[in-house]
Design a protein around this motif. Structure first.
Motif, PDB file in Angstrom:
ATOM      1  N   LEU A  47       0.812  -1.215   0.000  1.00  0.00           N
ATOM      2  CA  LEU A  47       0.000   0.000   0.000  1.00  0.00           C
ATOM      3  C   LEU A  47       0.847   1.267   0.000  1.00  0.00           C
ATOM      4  CD1 LEU A  47      -2.758  -1.131   2.515  1.00  0.00           C
ATOM      5  CD2 LEU A  47      -2.703  -1.355   0.022  1.00  0.00           C
ATOM      6  N   CYS A  48       1.735   1.412   0.962  1.00  0.00           N
ATOM      7  CA  CYS A  48       2.601   2.587   0.981  1.00  0.00           C
ATOM      8  C   CYS A  48       3.721   2.337   1.984  1.00  0.00           C
ATOM      9  CB  CYS A  48       1.832   3.855   1.331  1.00  0.00           C
ATOM     10  SG  CYS A  48       1.226   3.958   3.035  1.00  0.00           S
ATOM     11  N   HIS A  49       4.618   3.304   2.100  1.00  0.00           N
ATOM     12  CA  HIS A  49       5.736   3.209   3.034  1.00  0.00           C
ATOM     13  C   HIS A  49       5.415   4.044   4.269  1.00  0.00           C
ATOM     14  CE1 HIS A  49       9.897   3.810   4.565  1.00  0.00           C
ATOM     15  NE2 HIS A  49      10.092   2.602   4.047  1.00  0.00           N
ATOM     16  N   GLU A  50       5.896   3.591   5.425  1.00  0.00           N
ATOM     17  CA  GLU A  50       5.597   4.309   6.668  1.00  0.00           C
ATOM     18  C   GLU A  50       6.036   5.768   6.635  1.00  0.00           C
ATOM     19  OE1 GLU A  50       5.983   2.817  10.567  1.00  0.00           O
ATOM     20  OE2 GLU A  50       6.025   0.719   9.942  1.00  0.00           O
ATOM     21  N   VAL A 146      -3.239  -6.171   8.597  1.00  0.00           N
ATOM     22  CA  VAL A 146      -2.308  -5.119   8.187  1.00  0.00           C
ATOM     23  C   VAL A 146      -0.978  -5.372   8.868  1.00  0.00           C
ATOM     24  CG1 VAL A 146      -1.839  -2.637   8.113  1.00  0.00           C
ATOM     25  CG2 VAL A 146      -4.208  -3.466   7.990  1.00  0.00           C
ATOM     26  N   GLU A 147       0.117  -5.297   8.105  1.00  0.00           N
ATOM     27  CA  GLU A 147       1.445  -5.451   8.691  1.00  0.00           C
ATOM     28  C   GLU A 147       2.426  -4.513   8.005  1.00  0.00           C
ATOM     29  OE1 GLU A 147       3.137  -9.273   9.418  1.00  0.00           O
ATOM     30  OE2 GLU A 147       1.187 -10.263   9.618  1.00  0.00           O
ATOM     31  N   SER A 148       3.434  -4.107   8.751  1.00  0.00           N
ATOM     32  CA  SER A 148       4.523  -3.302   8.205  1.00  0.00           C
ATOM     33  C   SER A 148       5.793  -4.136   8.247  1.00  0.00           C
ATOM     34  CB  SER A 148       4.702  -2.018   9.010  1.00  0.00           C
ATOM     35  OG  SER A 148       5.775  -1.251   8.496  1.00  0.00           O
ATOM     36  N   TYR A 149       6.492  -4.199   7.108  1.00  0.00           N
ATOM     37  CA  TYR A 149       7.721  -4.983   7.012  1.00  0.00           C
ATOM     38  C   TYR A 149       8.837  -4.072   6.507  1.00  0.00           C
ATOM     39  CZ  TYR A 149      10.841  -8.923   6.061  1.00  0.00           C
ATOM     40  OH  TYR A 149      11.900  -9.798   6.064  1.00  0.00           O
ATOM     41  N   ASN A 150       9.834  -3.851   7.338  1.00  0.00           N
ATOM     42  CA  ASN A 150      10.922  -2.923   6.991  1.00  0.00           C
ATOM     43  C   ASN A 150      10.392  -1.563   6.563  1.00  0.00           C
ATOM     44  OD1 ASN A 150      12.555  -5.097   7.485  1.00  0.00           O
ATOM     45  ND2 ASN A 150      13.273  -5.354   5.393  1.00  0.00           N
ATOM     46  N   GLY A 151       9.251  -1.177   7.128  1.00  0.00           N
ATOM     47  CA  GLY A 151       8.663   0.115   6.792  1.00  0.00           C
ATOM     48  C   GLY A 151       7.677   0.073   5.650  1.00  0.00           C
ATOM     49  N   PHE A 152       7.543  -1.073   4.979  1.00  0.00           N
ATOM     50  CA  PHE A 152       6.626  -1.222   3.855  1.00  0.00           C
ATOM     51  C   PHE A 152       5.301  -1.786   4.371  1.00  0.00           C
ATOM     52  CE2 PHE A 152      10.748  -0.983   2.003  1.00  0.00           C
ATOM     53  CZ  PHE A 152      10.574  -0.382   0.759  1.00  0.00           C
ATOM     54  N   ILE A 153       4.213  -1.089   4.126  1.00  0.00           N
ATOM     55  CA  ILE A 153       2.906  -1.461   4.672  1.00  0.00           C
ATOM     56  C   ILE A 153       2.143  -2.325   3.669  1.00  0.00           C
ATOM     57  CG2 ILE A 153       0.710  -0.605   5.562  1.00  0.00           C
ATOM     58  CD1 ILE A 153       2.237   2.000   6.275  1.00  0.00           C
ATOM     59  N   PHE A 154       1.740  -3.502   4.122  1.00  0.00           N
ATOM     60  CA  PHE A 154       0.962  -4.431   3.319  1.00  0.00           C
ATOM     61  C   PHE A 154      -0.346  -4.727   4.050  1.00  0.00           C
ATOM     62  CE2 PHE A 154       5.179  -5.124   1.748  1.00  0.00           C
ATOM     63  CZ  PHE A 154       5.070  -5.620   0.463  1.00  0.00           C
ATOM     64  N   ALA A 155      -1.344  -5.144   3.284  1.00  0.00           N
ATOM     65  CA  ALA A 155      -2.614  -5.548   3.883  1.00  0.00           C
ATOM     66  C   ALA A 155      -3.277  -6.601   3.010  1.00  0.00           C
ATOM     67  CB  ALA A 155      -3.545  -4.348   4.063  1.00  0.00           C
ATOM     68  N   THR A 156      -4.191  -7.355   3.611  1.00  0.00           N
ATOM     69  CA  THR A 156      -5.015  -8.307   2.876  1.00  0.00           C
ATOM     70  C   THR A 156      -6.461  -8.140   3.314  1.00  0.00           C
ATOM     71  OG1 THR A 156      -5.448 -10.673   2.459  1.00  0.00           O
ATOM     72  CG2 THR A 156      -4.517 -10.099   4.594  1.00  0.00           C
ATOM     73  N   LEU A 157      -7.377  -8.389   2.399  1.00  0.00           N
ATOM     74  CA  LEU A 157      -8.801  -8.311   2.708  1.00  0.00           C
ATOM     75  C   LEU A 157      -9.345  -9.632   3.225  1.00  0.00           C
ATOM     76  CD1 LEU A 157      -9.940  -6.280  -0.448  1.00  0.00           C
ATOM     77  CD2 LEU A 157      -9.612  -5.407   1.874  1.00  0.00           C
TER      78      LEU A 157
END
Length: 409
Positions: A47-50, A146-157
């Motif tokens: 989705l986006c970066h923190e 929703v999770e952030s990995y190394n500052g990269f934000i991902f999500a799943t529906l």
């Protein structure tokens, strides 16, 4: 919602053993509808970066498949992913790409939501709704995980999806860790966006396609003065990294550096050359919207920061030297899948077929093919094999049951 009719098996479109792909998957509207349900509504998506939402009240609007979502930073600094649709009549509650706000209000009837998605404003709450509307049930719909990995934000529906750590798997984690090892990263403000009349998969596979570089980019490479170098680079041995669920990456040696990373499905195509990453949003069977983000160490000098920004602007996007050439080829290749006559011929993905052995021996934390020419179709064959498994699975439990382990590819 009525689902598109499911075919007997999508595996029939992908002949993995013989390196043949049915052109139909590049333009068929019904297949595209199923992709939205069976892949994009279930997968973990970037989705986006923190660094794009550093403060309470910050938000960034993006997409999960074709669904608009708002990534927001709440007062408690938690990250929320909210579907940008009012539960009253479905209107958007946010029309800005990014910014800072304490609330989101639907401009149709005034329903208002805080940065965590809770319904906090309801015109006529007492006089019109007689005080009976349960506000806790009528907030904005949130992503399931929703999770952030190394500052990269991902999500799943999909609430049944595995954790993002497991979704990445060893290969995905190794690749993202290697790519993001540039200090304390932040995104340079601004996102390069443009649309290309092509199928999203045609653009996706280009991330790890070295074969086209010395042909499609001959003009740009000559201008840069590096044509001969990259032409030789095409046949140089490298490492093909195969990951769970269709992720792929390429590296120069076992311990890096990783040059390109493709996190399935819509790529998050990391491009080490430009210190950038790409998200390819599907906009229909014959249209894809490209978003380019540039990364920099937050402690970088203004001069270095500007050099990265200019490098991306000059090479990527609709006016970029590289992207103009790629976009035209993606468009023409996608259009070649629409006619009845052309669909009778499969697409050839046979480069490297029968060569190179997949190793999963514990020496490295991922399945790999060693010492193959860096230009090959191993990446693409693995991606489309995984695509067919996603499409054939009715849910996450079934996908886990039928998917191929990368070490067995």
């Amino acid at each position: 919602m009525v689902s598109a009719e499911k075919v007997d098996s999508y595996s029939k479109y992908v002949d993995y053993d013989n390196g043949l792909i049915d052109r139909k998957i590049m333009s068929d509207p019904e297949i595209y509808k199923q992709e939205m349900e069976r892949i994009f509504a279930r997968a973990w998506l970037f989705l986006c970066h923190e660094s794009q939402i550093p403060n309470a009240g910050d938000f960034f609007q993006t997409y999960m498949g074709e669904d608009r979502v708002i990534v927001s930073r709440a007062r408690d600094m938690s990250i929320n992913v909210l579907l940008n649709t009012c539960p009253h009549r479905g209107n958007m509650v946010c029309r800005q790409d990014s910014g800072n706000t304490s609330s989101f209000m639907c401009a149709y009837h005034g329903w208002t939501f805080d940065s965590s998605g809770s319904l906090i404003g309801l015109p006529g709450s007492k006089g019109l709704f007689h005080g009976t509307l349960d506000r806790e049930k009528w907030g904005l719909r949130r992503a399931a995980q929703v999770e952030s990995y190394n500052g990269f934000i991902f999500a799943t529906l999909d609430p049944k999806a595995p954790t993002f750590h497991d979704y990445l798997g060893p290969a995905g984690r190794f690749s993202m860790d290697a790519f993001t090892d540039y200090g304390e990263l932040e995104v340079i403000p601004g996102v390069i966006k443009h649309r290309v009349p092509c199928n999203w998969k045609m653009a996706m596979e280009n991330t790890t396609d070295y074969y086209h570089v010395s042909v499609a980019h001959v003009a740009a490479l000559n201008l840069m003065g590096v044509f001969e170098l990259l032409e030789e680079d095409m046949e140089r041995p490298g490492v093909v990294i195969l990951g769970d669920y269709g992720h792929v990456a390429d590296a120069t040696t076992h311990d890096g550096p990783v040059r390109h990373v493709n996190i399935f499905p819509n790529a998050l195509g990391f491009v080490e050359t430009y210190q950038s990453f790409i998200v390819r949003h599907p906009r229909g069977p014959m249209e894809t919207e490209m978003w380019y983000f540039s990364l920099v160490d937050k402690n970088a000098t203004p001069e270095h920061r500007e050099s990265i920004r200019l490098r991306a602007a000059r090479n990527l996007g609709p006016a970029g030297l590289i992207e103009q050439e790629d976009a035209e080829n993606w468009e023409l290749s996608s259009k070649a899948s629409q006619s009845t006559a052309m669909r009778r011929s499969a697409l050839n993905y046979q480069m490297g077929l029968g060569h190179g052995t997949v190793r999963d021996d514990g020496v490295t934390p991922y399945a790999r093919i060693d010492d193959e020419p860096i230009a090959n179709d191993h990446y693409m064959r693995w991606g489309y094999r995984s695509w067919a498994e996603w499409m054939d699975a009715d849910d996450w439990p079934m996908l886990e049951q039928i998917r191929t382990n990368p070490g067995e590819a």
